[in-house]
Design a protein around this motif. Structure first.
Motif, PDB file in Angstrom:
ATOM      1  N   UNK A 112      -4.841  49.809 -56.547  1.00  0.00           N
ATOM      2  CA  UNK A 112      -5.949  51.236 -56.778  1.00  0.00           C
ATOM      3  C   UNK A 112      -5.771  51.460 -58.214  1.00  0.00           C
ATOM      4  N   UNK A 113      -4.703  51.321 -59.054  1.00  0.00           N
ATOM      5  CA  UNK A 113      -4.620  51.492 -60.447  1.00  0.00           C
ATOM      6  C   UNK A 113      -5.666  50.595 -61.175  1.00  0.00           C
ATOM      7  N   UNK A 114      -5.861  49.388 -60.830  1.00  0.00           N
ATOM      8  CA  UNK A 114      -6.756  48.481 -61.384  1.00  0.00           C
ATOM      9  C   UNK A 114      -8.210  49.089 -61.246  1.00  0.00           C
ATOM     10  N   UNK A 115      -8.448  49.307 -59.993  1.00  0.00           N
ATOM     11  CA  UNK A 115      -9.830  49.662 -59.454  1.00  0.00           C
ATOM     12  C   UNK A 115     -10.063  51.071 -60.181  1.00  0.00           C
ATOM     13  N   UNK A 116      -9.174  52.011 -60.361  1.00  0.00           N
ATOM     14  CA  UNK A 116      -9.485  53.252 -60.888  1.00  0.00           C
ATOM     15  C   UNK A 116      -9.977  52.933 -62.250  1.00  0.00           C
ATOM     16  N   UNK A 117      -8.954  51.844 -63.140  1.00  0.00           N
ATOM     17  CA  UNK A 117      -9.283  51.916 -64.457  1.00  0.00           C
ATOM     18  C   UNK A 117     -10.108  50.977 -64.874  1.00  0.00           C
ATOM     19  N   UNK A 118     -10.954  50.409 -63.775  1.00  0.00           N
ATOM     20  CA  UNK A 118     -12.008  49.342 -64.145  1.00  0.00           C
ATOM     21  C   UNK A 118     -11.365  47.929 -64.590  1.00  0.00           C
ATOM     22  N   UNK A 119     -10.054  47.727 -63.956  1.00  0.00           N
ATOM     23  CA  UNK A 119      -9.236  46.390 -64.288  1.00  0.00           C
ATOM     24  C   UNK A 119      -8.389  46.755 -65.849  1.00  0.00           C
ATOM     25  N   UNK A 120      -8.493  47.953 -66.324  1.00  0.00           N
ATOM     26  CA  UNK A 120      -7.438  48.003 -67.593  1.00  0.00           C
ATOM     27  C   UNK A 120      -5.975  47.833 -67.147  1.00  0.00           C
ATOM     28  N   UNK A 121      -5.814  48.481 -66.137  1.00  0.00           N
ATOM     29  CA  UNK A 121      -4.166  48.191 -65.480  1.00  0.00           C
ATOM     30  C   UNK A 121      -3.881  46.843 -65.567  1.00  0.00           C
TER      31      UNK A 121
END
Length: 165
Positions: A112-121
């Motif tokens: 979820x964090x990766x999706x929300x941050x567009x891969x930044x996580x």
């Protein structure tokens, strides 16, 4: 013994995993041993060597490391050094760095964090892992890993554990 048998094509990858699960990892496959409670208190060299070993073969089908699956000369030398270390009385003295791609160990929250941050996580986790790895390599003679020093490695070579009777 199991790593030597795998690397020389005496046993298949499935045989290796079965023997490791029976003799070393308390029933956990090599790639999941980090989940075992015992992995936190066991000999510290076991987890990184298992993780390296898991990368030697394709675990989606049964095969031996022969023919097109044969290890390179460099991989064979590395494994010989690992086995030499495992037969020594030396304590493993490297900081553990998880070199497995973070996405393999992702939790639902990480996804979820990766999706929300567009891969930044994911990129941040990867960068952190790479930085930790580079710092760890500077704490010893990394080209001789799992030995920490050239002296330790050279002393163990003098013992010839496989040539003593």
């Amino acid at each position: 013994m199991h790593l030597r048998q795998l690397s020389t094509g005496q046993i298949s990858n499935d045989d290796f995993e079965e023997r490791i699960m029976t003799d070393v990892t308390y029933g956990w496959p090599p790639e999941q041993y980090y989940l075992a409670e015992e992995s936190k208190t066991d000999d510290l060299v076991i987890r990184p060597i298992l993780e390296f070993s898991w990368c030697l073969y394709n675990d989606t089908y049964n095969h031996k490391l022969t023919g097109s699956h044969r290890l390179s000369d460099e991989q064979t030398k590395e494994i010989a050094r690992f086995i030499l270390f495992l037969h020594s009385n030396l304590e493993y003295d490297w900081t553990y760095i998880d070199l497995i791609n973070p996405v393999i160990r992702f939790s639902f929250t990480d996804i979820l964090k990766s999706i929300i941050t567009l891969g930044k996580h994911y990129r941040d986790l990867n960068l952190k892992r790479e930085e930790e790895f580079e710092l760890m390599k500077k704490t010893g003679d990394f080209e001789l890993w799992p030995f920490k020093t050239t002296t330790d490695y050279q002393e163990q070579l003098k013992c010839h554990p496989f040539l003593n009777g």
